[in-house]
Design a protein around this motif. Structure first.
Motif, PDB file in Angstrom:
ATOM      1  N   LYS A  11       0.820  -1.268  -0.085  1.00 29.95           N
ATOM      2  CA  LYS A  11       0.181  -0.157   0.024  1.00 29.95           C
ATOM      3  C   LYS A  11       0.875   1.085   0.037  1.00 29.95           C
ATOM      4  N   ASN A  12       2.102   1.203   0.627  1.00 29.28           N
ATOM      5  CA  ASN A  12       2.849   2.418   0.741  1.00 29.28           C
ATOM      6  C   ASN A  12       3.618   2.761  -0.413  1.00 29.28           C
ATOM      7  N   ALA A  13       3.893   1.697  -1.293  1.00 37.18           N
ATOM      8  CA  ALA A  13       4.501   1.789  -2.382  1.00 37.18           C
ATOM      9  C   ALA A  13       3.425   2.543  -3.381  1.00 37.18           C
ATOM     10  N   GLY A  14       2.197   2.043  -3.352  1.00 40.11           N
ATOM     11  CA  GLY A  14       1.357   2.744  -4.006  1.00 40.11           C
ATOM     12  C   GLY A  14       0.842   3.943  -3.675  1.00 40.11           C
ATOM     13  N   ARG A  15       1.055   4.538  -2.635  1.00 42.28           N
ATOM     14  CA  ARG A  15       1.168   5.803  -2.065  1.00 42.28           C
ATOM     15  C   ARG A  15       2.339   6.623  -2.686  1.00 42.28           C
ATOM     16  N   ILE A  16       3.556   6.148  -2.627  1.00 39.91           N
ATOM     17  CA  ILE A  16       4.535   6.889  -3.096  1.00 39.91           C
ATOM     18  C   ILE A  16       4.376   7.056  -4.618  1.00 39.91           C
ATOM     19  N   ASP A  17       3.610   6.171  -5.212  1.00 40.55           N
ATOM     20  CA  ASP A  17       3.473   6.007  -6.723  1.00 40.55           C
ATOM     21  C   ASP A  17       2.509   7.277  -7.066  1.00 40.55           C
TER      22      ASP A  17
END
Lengths: 279, 305
Positions: free
Chosen positions: A173-179
């Motif tokens: 989820k955090n990877a998604g947020r960074i993207d």
């Protein structure tokens, strides 16, 4: 040591018990389905026999289908079940995501509030639900049933799904947020696909009581146009108590849709329960 | 801290639909029903009567007889479930989970099928099977030489309730089976291997290792059965009618509520007494859930793997 022989004996015993119980479980279904395809005389003279060339007769199915109402009841049940199921899964998953993903004030309390409904049956509120539906003019509409079943299904859905969503990896989820994905995209694109087994578990446990419910259709939507199949077959049994072919055919047909839906979802069911629903 | 951050609208958006529907259709009517039990009708007007309705329900001979009868029947209905449904469910689940069992998926699906059938089908088919006229049961008993055991079980006051409870157990045994099966599968292999190294196998392994580990699942199943049983209505209604015959021998709280609320034959429906009965049922279920939560749940050891 006779471990091998011992285990063979054990496995035979296990099969014997399970097969016996399977017979007990399926016997009544067998009685209905087999007799629904027989002539009236054969139903009475030999209820346990399979239909033969002489006794095979689909008169029951013809009678039921010619009645016409039955297809309408089917359609009503289908609409109510599918629409409620979609709402329960969607709203339930959204609330579960909010509860498991974000820390906010009253988070725990909100979870408890929504879980209350697992233990307290909605049926106890019937008196006031009926008054409310009368006041809002929703009596004898499918909308009334859909609303009630959505409310009824939500507590368990939120409970099971939030257990699961806690298990979804934060890194993802955090990877998604960074993207730069929005919270909504993260929910719909990343999290929802990952909790599919849980959704199947929820779907089975939500769908069966809705499809089979007699209480709310009887009270909220008993009119001819809004009868569900369960209420319809109940009435049918009363009206056609002498027409056994028709009654048996009606019941045999009422089994099919829920059986099909169950078989579709059941593959995921065990995986879903194992992964966290009971823990 | 939280106040300084911008308001997170998405949390509200995610929560709102579920909370709104649930509150409006479930919580508000529930409170409304509890509230309604405190009112009565006098000359067409709704008047506040306090706990008068409850005094009537528990004390007035016209009501209390039916209420205690329904409650007693309900307790028996639940007891039969506890004595049979859980042990049978555990047995089936234990057998299903034995390693390298072939056709496990088939058995599991087949045994679960009665659970997905509607009460209308279940009630009708068992009435048919047990009927002395159509006579599947008599002729089947005849085949094994036990014809003399047959009685019209659903028609006799002394047997009818137990028969219905057994039918209900037959229908719902798939649920404990499924949940316990899942609980057994989730026991880690290391635990089982350690037990085997210690020479604990077979049934003694089940009793000493697995059973304690699945106790939480059994606890949850028991409380769900309790809630389900004290809220039951459909099976009795479809097989014995709203009057829960013979002679109210199968009357449980659900059918009692239905008759009171909607009326039957010569008795008019009474929403206030209906609400009173619903409130009594609410109290009973709440009591059961609290006993479970405080007395049982907290004492069950949770095993974390």
């Amino acid at each position: 040591m006779s471990a091998a022989r011992h285990s063979t004996a054990r496995s035979i015993a296990a099969h014997a018990i399970l097969a016996t119980y399977t017979l007990i479980a399926l016997f009544p279904v067998f009685v209905i389905v087999v007799n629904s395809m027989k002539s009236r005389r054969a139903i009475f003279s030999d209820p346990l026999a399979l239909p033969t060339r002489e006794t095979f007769d689909l008169v029951g199915y013809r009678t039921v289908l010619a009645q016409g109402d039955f297809l309408l009841y089917f359609q009503n049940s289908m609409i109510v079940t599918v629409v409620s199921l979609v709402f329960v899964l969607l709203f339930g998953a959204m609330a579960a995501f909010a509860l498991s993903e974000y820390r906010f004030r009253g988070n725990l309390l909100m979870g408890l509030y929504l879980a209350l409904g697992i233990m307290i049956p909605i049926r106890l509120g019937t008196v006031a639900i009926l008054q409310m539906m009368v006041a809002s003019g929703l009596v004898n509409t499918l909308t009334a049933l859909i609303l009630v079943y959505t409310a009824q299904g939500l507590p368990l859905a939120v409970f099971i799904l939030s257990e699961f969503m806690r298990g979804v990896s934060d890194d993802l989820k955090n990877a998604g947020r960074i993207d730069g994905l929005s919270e909504y995209t993260i929910f719909f694109r990343l999290v929802l696909p990952l909790v599919r087994p849980a959704m199947a578990t929820v779907a089975v446990f939500t769908m069966i009581p809705i499809w089979n419910d007699l209480w709310f259709p009887l009270i909220l939507a008993p009119s001819e146009a809004t009868k569900t199949i369960t209420l319809g077959s109940q009435v049918f049994i009363g009206q056609f108590v002498t027409n056994w072919n028709a009654v048996l055919a009606a019941l045999a047909m009422a089994i099919v849709p829920v059986l099909v839906l169950y078989l579709i979802f059941s593959r995921q069911l065990i995986r879903g329960i194992t992964a966290g629903a009971v823990k | 801290m939280a106040e300084r951050k911008p308001f997170r609208w998405h949390v509200l958006v995610f929560l709102a639909p579920a909370v709104l529907v649930y509150t409006a259709i479930m919580i508000v009517p529930l409170i409304g029903t509890l509230n309604l039990s405190l009112y009565g009708r006098a000359g067409g007007e709704r008047v506040w009567v306090g706990l008068q309705n409850f005094a009537t329900l528990f004390g007035d001979p016209r009501w209390s007889g039916a209420f205690w009868n329904a409650l007693g029947n309900n307790a028996w209905f639940f007891l039969v479930h506890m004595l049979l449904q859980n042990p049978v469910g555990i047995l089936l689940a234990a057998l299903l989970s034995s390693p390298r069992l072939r056709m496990a998926a088939f058995y599991r699906t087949a045994i679960f099928i009665p659970t997905i059938l509607s009460f209308v089908i279940v009630g009708f088919v068992w009435k048919l099977i047990l009927s002395p006229i159509w006579g599947i049961a008599p002729s089947m008993l005849d085949a094994v030489g036990l014809r003399s055991l047959f009685a019209p079980w659903l028609g006799r006051e002394e047997y009818a309730l137990t028969t219905l409870a057994l039918i209900s157990v037959w229908q719902f045994v798939g649920i404990p089976m499924m949940l316990i099966y899942a609980a057994l599968l989730s026991i880690p292999d290391e635990v089982i291997e350690a037990a085997e190294i210690d020479g604990i196998t077979g049934w003694s392994q089940f009793w000493t290792i697995k059973l304690p580990l699945i106790l939480p699942a059994i606890g949850i199943i028991s409380i769900l059965t309790f809630v389900g049983n004290f809220n039951a209505f459909d099976l009795i209604y479809v097989s014995q009618g709203a009057l829960a015959g013979p002679n109210f021998a199968t009357d449980i709280l659900g059918t009692f509520l239905y008759r009171t609320f909607f009326g039957f034959q010569l008795q008019l429906g009474d929403p206030h007494m209906g609400a009173t009965i619903a409130t009594a049922m609410f109290g009973i279920i709440l009591l059961g859930v609290c006993i479970y939560l405080f007395a049982i749940q907290t004492r069950l050891r949770r095993y974390q793997f």
